[in-house]
Structure formats: structure tokens, C-alpha cells
Design a protein around this motif. Structure first.
Motif, short mmCIF file in Angstrom:
data_model
loop_
_atom_site.label_atom_id
_atom_site.label_comp_id
_atom_site.label_asym_id
_atom_site.label_seq_id
_atom_site.Cartn_x
_atom_site.Cartn_y
_atom_site.Cartn_z
N UNK A 288 0.76 -1.47 -0.19
CA UNK A 288 0.13 -0.09 0.63
C UNK A 288 0.78 1.10 0.10
N UNK A 289 0.73 2.31 -0.81
CA UNK A 289 1.74 2.94 -0.85
C UNK A 289 0.75 4.61 -0.89
N UNK A 290 1.42 5.57 -0.23
CA UNK A 290 0.64 5.68 0.50
C UNK A 290 1.86 7.46 0.43
N UNK A 291 1.91 8.28 -0.52
CA UNK A 291 2.41 9.94 -1.23
C UNK A 291 2.21 10.40 -0.06
N UNK A 292 1.24 10.95 0.24
CA UNK A 292 1.44 12.26 1.19
C UNK A 292 1.63 13.51 0.86
N UNK B 299 -9.97 15.95 4.39
CA UNK B 299 -9.96 15.88 6.03
C UNK B 299 -9.16 16.75 7.25
N UNK B 300 -7.56 16.47 6.50
CA UNK B 300 -7.04 17.08 7.35
C UNK B 300 -6.57 16.03 8.56
N UNK B 301 -6.40 16.93 9.96
CA UNK B 301 -6.14 15.52 11.35
C UNK B 301 -7.60 15.92 11.91
N UNK B 302 -8.62 16.29 10.82
CA UNK B 302 -10.40 15.89 12.41
C UNK B 302 -10.53 14.47 12.23
N UNK B 303 -11.88 14.31 12.40
CA UNK B 303 -12.43 13.23 12.88
C UNK B 303 -12.75 12.46 11.65
N UNK B 304 -13.14 13.09 10.31
CA UNK B 304 -13.52 12.72 9.39
C UNK B 304 -12.84 11.99 8.85
N UNK C 145 -6.25 -5.16 10.48
CA UNK C 145 -4.91 -6.37 10.56
C UNK C 145 -3.74 -6.04 10.72
N UNK C 146 -3.62 -4.70 10.24
CA UNK C 146 -2.75 -3.78 9.70
C UNK C 146 -3.13 -2.52 9.04
N UNK C 147 -2.43 -1.55 9.81
CA UNK C 147 -2.78 0.28 9.89
C UNK C 147 -1.95 0.78 9.89
N UNK C 148 -1.24 1.79 9.30
CA UNK C 148 0.22 2.51 8.50
C UNK C 148 -0.59 4.42 9.23
N UNK C 149 0.60 4.74 9.84
CA UNK C 149 0.56 6.43 10.35
C UNK C 149 0.15 6.81 9.54
N UNK C 150 -0.87 8.20 9.47
CA UNK C 150 -1.05 8.56 9.20
C UNK C 150 -0.28 10.32 8.43
N UNK C 151 -0.38 11.28 6.99
CA UNK C 151 0.92 12.06 7.09
C UNK C 151 1.56 11.67 6.66
N UNK C 152 2.25 10.71 6.60
CA UNK C 152 4.12 9.62 6.42
C UNK C 152 3.79 9.64 4.64
N UNK C 153 4.91 9.82 3.96
CA UNK C 153 5.19 9.42 2.78
C UNK C 153 5.99 7.73 3.10
N UNK C 154 5.55 6.72 2.80
CA UNK C 154 6.09 5.32 2.47
C UNK C 154 5.41 4.40 1.95
N UNK C 155 5.37 2.92 1.91
CA UNK C 155 5.17 1.73 1.12
C UNK C 155 4.97 0.57 2.06
N UNK C 156 3.92 0.65 2.21
CA UNK C 156 3.50 -0.72 3.09
C UNK C 156 2.90 -2.25 2.95
N UNK C 157 3.59 -2.83 3.54
CA UNK C 157 2.99 -3.97 3.11
C UNK C 157 1.95 -4.87 4.45
N UNK C 158 1.31 -5.34 3.48
CA UNK C 158 -0.27 -5.88 4.86
C UNK C 158 -0.46 -6.76 4.00
N UNK C 159 -1.24 -7.69 4.57
CA UNK C 159 -1.85 -8.99 4.37
C UNK C 159 -3.13 -9.17 4.28
N UNK C 160 -3.24 -10.01 3.15
CA UNK C 160 -4.96 -9.89 3.44
C UNK C 160 -5.19 -11.89 2.21
#
Length: 476
Positions: free
Chosen positions: A199-203, A378-383, A421-436
Motif C-alpha cells: 500500500x503506497x502512501x504518497x502524502x 479531511x486534515x487532522x479531523x475525525x473525518x 489486521x494492519x494500519x499505518x500512520x497518517x501524514x507520512x510518505x511510505x510503502x507498507x506491506x499488509x496481508x490480505x
């Protein structure tokens, strides 16, 4: 103002708080007062309660729109809240007028029908549907039987039972809750996710995208993907909504993607009879399929009667300091994207809040649900958290794995039981490995669809007919 405050407290804990399971309590107070007042009074107090609820529940809305609409965001947010509160008020008033003494038990049925109607049509907006109050409780597992509507009906029936004083009715509701609890707690364990997705997160700041797309965005995602693929083997790569500045059918993008040998689902714009928001299935530079976004955000991605009301829209846009926006074109097909053994049912951002979209994809053969999103607005809100939790229920309704890649998050993997089962931090750029994993079974909800709101409507008609017959017999 007491009803506004009560509704506001309800809205603050709704969906994203551990206290959300107590939602029947404020709802019970509302139902009790509706039964004691004439229709006009029922409308007023329910409108106040609803205004407080939606103001608190949608606190993120004006701030998320302000970077795009400026001060106009507050006006549009207030109009939406007033409209949603009016829907609640009209539901209470009509139920009170038509059902009379049977109002209390008619309200849960009426609310179930209302929540289903609010999720239909081009203006569908399912935020605040009652079933999400129990989205983080074990009872949400019954969603595979009747969707989030069944959970919402249980919430509303619990509220009615708290104030009814009728022992037989309360016993029936308690029995239904016990059956739902036994069903939820005896579900067989979900199969383990044996495959791995990247899962690629460009931020990338969405305001920069709005100002003009840049080729550097594609290079950014390619670099993140290459680093992720070097770190661990995967069988699927997912990029967020509108990650690439151009479609993979464009020659420069196609050449750049030839080095990505793993199947890739990537968000990108499409020019095809207008601008479309699309997700492409690509492998080694070859485009294997495309899904266009079908459910567009009203007044954000599409503008009703844009051509006919061109002068009005231009004046409004000019007043907000915006160019004459035209919006995007909705997709017309609902088919999974095939990548070898994977048949990915793609839910593009907003679409993950609609049970019908996920259901249609699974009914057409999807063995995995995938969401490409951009929640940076949404920014840092609960949205963003609300958006994620609503989408998580789609995994339960269809008993499918759900993987999600967001521009700045929330990127995650969710099992068919709704377990994150996998959740990654918001607001950072990265590529994260998750099971499915994949699944082929079809739940009762997938096979039967919105049978709960349908039966609720029939129930309302029967109660109304019974009341009319009783009135006629007493007058005879």
C-alpha cells in the motif's frame, strides 16, 4: 437548546468513540418526546436534536472544504446540516401524524427506511446512518445478513424498548439482541491473509494537485513502490486515488510503469467524454482494465444541472474566488478489475461509504475489495476516521478482505470479520506491506440486498393500515 446539546453529545461519540454503543440512550429520550407531542412539535424537537447531532458529527466538514471554497464552506456546511436535520424532523413528524399511538414502534422502522433512502440517488450521503453507532461492537457482525441497515434497526429498536414499558415488546427486542449477539460471537474465524499487498502512501498536499499536476508525482510513487518491492515480496500494489498525474495509457506513464512487474491498481485521471476519476489495473506497463468512480461527491465532484444553471454557478464560483468548475463525469459500469486470480472490487474514496456499491461488485464476482482514497482534505479531523470505519463495515457485509491505500492515509488491511489486521500512520510518505486474502462465498446481504429497509417499509404500511382499521371500528 437542551435538545441541540443532547444531539450534539450524541454526534460527538457516534461511530468513532468507544461510547458509541450507548447511542440508544439519547435516541430513547428523543423517541419518548416525539410520542408525547403533536407532529409540528415532533418536527421541531427532532430538528433541533438532528442539528446538534450533525453539527458535531460533521465538525470536520467546513474545515476540510475551507481550503477549496474559503468562507463559502461554512455556508454550504450549514445548509447541509439544516437539510439533514430536516430529514430527521420530517421522519418524526410524519410517523407521529400517520401512526398516532403506534408512533414509538413505528419510529425504528421509519428511521431504517430514511437511512436507506439517504444512501440512494446522486445526492446520497450516508453519514449518520444509525447502524454505524454499533460499528465497533460485536453486534456489527449481523451486517452480513442485512447490511448496516439491520444493525441500525437493532439500535433504533433498543431505543424504543428503553421507553416503551411494554413487557412483551421489550422481551421481543431483548430476544432479538440476544440472537444477534449469539450469531456475532459464534462466527467461524476469518481465514488468514496469506497474500501480501504493498500500500503506497504518497502524502502529497491535495492543494498542490488542484493547482496543477506535475510529473514529479509519478516519480515519487515509483520510487516509493520500488523501495517497497525491494523490502518484501508482494502480489499486489495499490496506489491511492488520483496518484498519477496522467492515465497509464499515456505513452510516458506506460513506459515508466514497465518496471513494475507486480499487478498494480493505480488511481489516475481519465479524459473520456470529460474528466473521470479512475482506477486502472496495470502490469508491466500494460493496462488490463479501468474502473471509473460512479458515486461522485455532490457539489464537489459534480454540479447538478451545471449547463442549465451556468450563469448561477459562474456567479457563485466567482463569489468564492474559484474558476468556473465543471466537475467530473461519473462511471457507468460496475465490474471487478481482473489481475490474474484476483478480481478486485474497486471502491474509489467516497464510494466505500455506500453498501450498495460493494454489494454490486461482489455480486459480479469480486473476491477482494480495494479502496483508493485521498483523505488529505479531511486534515487532522475525525473525518478520515469516520470514513475508514464506515468502509470497514463493507468487509463485514460482504465477508471480503478490504485493503485501502490513502494519499496521506488511512492505509490499512481489514479482514472479512472487520478486524483491522494492519494500519499505518497518517501524514507520512511510505510503502507498507499488509496481508490480505480472497473469498468466493456470497453473504445473505450480497444475495438479497436491502431486504431490511424493504420489510421496514412494509411494516410501516401494516401499522398504518391497522391504525386506520382500528379508528374505523371505534367510529362505527
Amino acid at each position: 437548546m437542551g435538545w441541540v446539546a443532547l444531539g450534539g453529545g450524541f454526534g460527538l461519540v457516534f461511530l468513532v468513540s468507544a461510547w458509541s454503543w450507548l447511542s440508544p440512550l439519547p435516541l430513547a429520550l428523543l423517541f419518548r418526546e416525539v410520542t408525547r407531542r403533536p407532529p409540528a412539535g415532533a418536527f421541531k424537537l427532532t430538528w433541533l436534536f438532528g442539528a446538534g447531532f450533525f453539527t458535531a458529527h460533521l465538525l470536520w466538514l467546513p474545515s476540510s472544504l475551507s481550503s477549496f471554497l474559503g468562507p463559502g464552506a461554512v455556508i454550504l456546511s450549514a445548509l447541509l446540516i439544516a437539510l439533514l436535520a430536516s430529514m430527521w424532523g420530517l421522519t418524526a413528524a410524519l410517523t407521529r401524524r400517520l401512526l398516532g399511538p403506534a408512533t414509538l414502534w413505528g419510529l425504528p422502522l421509519a428511521w431504517t427506511v430514511l437511512d436507506a433512502l439517504r444512501a440512494t440517488g446522486p445526492f446520497g450521503f450516508p453519514w449518520g446512518s444509525l447502524g454505524y453507532a454499533w460499528a465497533q461492537t460485536p453486534l456489527v457482525q449481523v451486517a452480513d445478513l442485512g447490511g448496516i441497515a439491520l444493525v441500525g434497526l437493532l439500535v433504533a429498536l433498543s431505543a424504543a424498548a428503553l421507553v416503551s414499558g411494554q413487557r412483551w415488546a421489550n422481551g421481543a427486542v431483548l430476544g432479538a439482541l440476544l440472537l444477534a449477539g449469539v450469531y456475532s460471537l459464534t462466527r467461524p474465524p476469518a481465514p488468514a491473509g496469506t497474500a501480501r499487498a504493498l500500500l503506497v502512501q504518497g502524502n502529497i498536499d491535495p492543494r498542490l494537485k488542484a493547482a496543477g499536476r506535475r510529473t514529479e508525482e509519478l516519480a515519487h510513487y515509483l520510487n516509493l513502490t520500488a523501495a517497497g518491492l525491494r523490502a518484501a515480496p508482494v502480489t499486489l500494489v495499490v496506489w491511492p486515488e488520483t496518484a498519477a498525474p496522467q492515465a497509464p495509457t499515456a505513452a510516458p506513464v506506460r513506459r515508466a510503469l514497465t518496471g513494475v512487474s507486480v499487478p498494480l491498481l493505480m488511481g489516475a485521471p481519465t479524459e473520456d467524454g470529460g474528466l473521470r476519476n479512475s482506477v486502472y489495473a496495470v502490469q508491466a506497463g500494460q493496462t488490463l482494465g479501468r474502473q471509473d468512480k460512479r458515486r461522485l461527491v455532490p457539489f464537489g465532484e459534480f454540479f447538478p444541472a451545471r449547463a442549465a444553471l451556468d450563469r448561477v454557478y459562474r456567479a457563485v464560483f466567482a463569489g468564492l474566488g474559484l474558476p468556473p468548475l465543471t466537475g467530473t463525469v461519473p462511471g457507468t459500469t460496475t465490474q471487478p478489475l481482473t489481475l490474474g486470480p484476483l478480481r478486485a472490487g474497486v471502491l474509489i474514496c467516497y464510494e466505500s461509504t455506500f453498501p450498495g456499491v460493494a454489494r454490486a461488485l461482489v455480486a459480479r464476482g469480486a473476491n477482494l475489495l480495494v479502496t483508493a482514497s485521498n483523505d488529505a482534505w479531511f486534515g487532522p479531523s475525525t473525518g478520515a476516521e469516520q470514513h475508514f470505519q464506515m468502509g470497514r463495515v463493507r468487509a463485514i457485509e460482504t465477508r471480503r478482505w478490504w485493503v485501502r491505500a490513502g494519499n496521506d492515509g488511512i492505509s490499512a488491511a481489514v479482514s472479512p470479520h472487520g478486524q483491522v489486521v494492519a494500519r499505518f500512520p497518517r501524514g507520512v510518505a511510505g510503502a507498507f506491506t499488509a496481508p490480505y486474502g480472497t473469498a468466493e462465498t456470497r453473504t445473505l446481504f450480497v444475495r438479497w440486498g436491502d431486504w431490511v429497509p424493504f420489510l421496514a417499509g412494509i411494516g410501516l404500511a401494516l401499522i398504518w393500515s391497522g391504525q386506520r382499521w382500528l379508528t374505523w371500528r371505534l367510529a362505527d
